[in-house]
Write a protein that holds these residues in place. Structure first.
Motif, mmCIF file in Angstrom:
data_model
loop_
_atom_site.group_PDB
_atom_site.id
_atom_site.type_symbol
_atom_site.label_atom_id
_atom_site.label_comp_id
_atom_site.label_asym_id
_atom_site.label_seq_id
_atom_site.Cartn_x
_atom_site.Cartn_y
_atom_site.Cartn_z
ATOM 1 N N LYS A 3 36.061 32.428 45.487
ATOM 2 C CA LYS A 3 36.681 31.103 45.423
ATOM 3 C C LYS A 3 37.012 30.789 43.975
ATOM 4 O O LYS A 3 36.198 30.987 43.089
ATOM 5 C CB LYS A 3 35.742 30.042 45.985
ATOM 6 N N ASP A 4 38.224 30.271 43.753
ATOM 7 C CA ASP A 4 38.597 29.862 42.404
ATOM 8 C C ASP A 4 38.143 28.424 42.169
ATOM 9 O O ASP A 4 37.433 27.841 42.985
ATOM 10 C CB ASP A 4 40.102 30.043 42.167
ATOM 11 N N GLU A 5 38.542 27.839 41.020
ATOM 12 C CA GLU A 5 38.090 26.492 40.659
ATOM 13 C C GLU A 5 38.570 25.411 41.618
ATOM 14 O O GLU A 5 38.004 24.337 41.680
ATOM 15 C CB GLU A 5 38.493 26.149 39.217
ATOM 16 N N THR A 6 39.615 25.709 42.418
ATOM 17 C CA THR A 6 40.107 24.728 43.400
ATOM 18 C C THR A 6 39.437 24.892 44.747
ATOM 19 O O THR A 6 39.636 24.089 45.642
ATOM 20 C CB THR A 6 41.635 24.855 43.588
ATOM 21 N N GLY A 7 38.652 25.961 44.916
ATOM 22 C CA GLY A 7 37.979 26.220 46.172
ATOM 23 C C GLY A 7 38.740 27.159 47.091
ATOM 24 O O GLY A 7 38.263 27.499 48.165
ATOM 25 N N GLN A 8 39.945 27.582 46.670
ATOM 26 C CA GLN A 8 40.723 28.511 47.478
ATOM 27 C C GLN A 8 40.179 29.926 47.324
ATOM 28 O O GLN A 8 39.732 30.320 46.257
ATOM 29 C CB GLN A 8 42.193 28.492 47.066
ATOM 30 N N ILE A 9 40.238 30.676 48.410
ATOM 31 C CA ILE A 9 39.796 32.065 48.371
ATOM 32 C C ILE A 9 40.941 32.918 47.848
ATOM 33 O O ILE A 9 42.067 32.842 48.353
ATOM 34 C CB ILE A 9 39.343 32.539 49.760
ATOM 35 N N VAL A 10 40.661 33.697 46.814
ATOM 36 C CA VAL A 10 41.677 34.552 46.197
ATOM 37 C C VAL A 10 41.142 35.973 46.066
ATOM 38 O O VAL A 10 39.934 36.192 46.089
ATOM 39 C CB VAL A 10 42.101 34.030 44.796
ATOM 40 N N SER A 11 42.049 36.901 45.920
ATOM 41 C CA SER A 11 41.667 38.303 45.750
ATOM 42 C C SER A 11 41.111 38.518 44.346
ATOM 43 O O SER A 11 41.555 37.891 43.385
ATOM 44 C CB SER A 11 42.880 39.215 45.938
ATOM 45 N N ALA A 12 40.151 39.412 44.233
ATOM 46 C CA ALA A 12 39.595 39.762 42.933
ATOM 47 C C ALA A 12 40.646 40.509 42.115
ATOM 48 O O ALA A 12 41.469 41.238 42.668
ATOM 49 C CB ALA A 12 38.362 40.628 43.114
ATOM 50 N N ILE A 13 40.646 40.317 40.809
ATOM 51 C CA ILE A 13 41.599 40.984 39.930
ATOM 52 C C ILE A 13 41.228 42.455 39.762
ATOM 53 O O ILE A 13 42.086 43.322 39.725
ATOM 54 C CB ILE A 13 41.654 40.280 38.557
ATOM 55 N N VAL A 14 39.932 42.729 39.667
ATOM 56 C CA VAL A 14 39.448 44.113 39.539
ATOM 57 C C VAL A 14 38.404 44.357 40.616
ATOM 58 O O VAL A 14 37.780 43.426 41.133
ATOM 59 C CB VAL A 14 38.835 44.395 38.147
ATOM 60 N N ASP A 15 38.182 45.608 40.940
ATOM 61 C CA ASP A 15 37.177 45.933 41.945
ATOM 62 C C ASP A 15 35.775 45.741 41.369
ATOM 63 O O ASP A 15 35.584 45.619 40.157
ATOM 64 C CB ASP A 15 37.378 47.347 42.490
ATOM 65 N N GLU A 16 34.791 45.707 42.245
ATOM 66 C CA GLU A 16 33.409 45.434 41.852
ATOM 67 C C GLU A 16 32.870 46.458 40.851
ATOM 68 O O GLU A 16 32.163 46.119 39.911
ATOM 69 C CB GLU A 16 32.515 45.393 43.103
ATOM 70 N N GLU A 17 33.231 47.719 41.034
ATOM 71 C CA GLU A 17 32.760 48.772 40.130
ATOM 72 C C GLU A 17 33.248 48.529 38.702
ATOM 73 O O GLU A 17 32.486 48.637 37.738
ATOM 74 C CB GLU A 17 33.249 50.128 40.629
ATOM 75 N N ARG A 18 34.511 48.166 38.542
ATOM 76 C CA ARG A 18 35.047 47.892 37.190
ATOM 77 C C ARG A 18 34.447 46.629 36.602
ATOM 78 O O ARG A 18 34.198 46.553 35.403
ATOM 79 C CB ARG A 18 36.566 47.775 37.238
ATOM 80 N N ARG A 19 34.218 45.620 37.447
ATOM 81 C CA ARG A 19 33.625 44.378 36.958
ATOM 82 C C ARG A 19 32.225 44.644 36.417
ATOM 83 O O ARG A 19 31.858 44.175 35.343
ATOM 84 C CB ARG A 19 33.570 43.330 38.075
ATOM 85 N N GLN A 20 31.448 45.424 37.150
ATOM 86 C CA GLN A 20 30.098 45.758 36.688
ATOM 87 C C GLN A 20 30.135 46.585 35.404
ATOM 88 O O GLN A 20 29.326 46.366 34.504
ATOM 89 C CB GLN A 20 29.337 46.498 37.780
#
Length: 83
Positions: A3-20
Motif C-alpha cells: 500500500k502506498d501513502e494513499t492506501g492504494q495497492i501498487v506493484s513493488a518497484i523491485v523484487d523482494e530479493e533485490r530489496r533485501q
C-alpha cells in the motif's frame, strides 16, 4: 504488492530479493570501518523540505564532538550570576 501513502495497492518497484540486498548494502554503509555507527547531524529543514531548502551539508558526529567538548569545557569555567 504494497500500500502506498494513499492506501492504494501498487506493484513493488523491485523484487523482494533485490530489496533485501539493497537493505544489506545500506546497513553495511551505515557502519564505519571500526564498526561504529556513522551518525550525522543535518538541518531538520533540509530533512523535511529537501536538499534545495538548506545549503549546508550533514556533519559527522565524530567531527562535531571535539567542538562540543571544547564549548562545554569553556563554559564550565564561566561563573553564573544569580538571576
Amino acid at each position: 504488492m504494497f500500500k502506498d501513502e494513499t492506501g492504494q495497492i501498487v506493484s513493488a518497484i523491485v523484487d523482494e530479493e533485490r530489496r533485501q540486498a539493497a537493505n544489506q548494502v545500506l546497513k553495511h554503509r551505515s557502519v564505519d570501518l571500526s564498526g561504529h555507527k556513522n551518525s550525522k547531524w543535518a538541518c531538520s529543514g533540509k530533512i523535511k523540505n529537501g536538499a534545495e531548502s538548506c545549503p549546508f551539508f550533514p556533519i559527522c558526529e565524530t567531527e562535531l564532538k571535539p567542538f562540543l567538548y571544547e564549548v562545554f569545557r569553556d563554559t564550565e569555567n564561566i561563573a553564573l550570576a544569580p538571576v
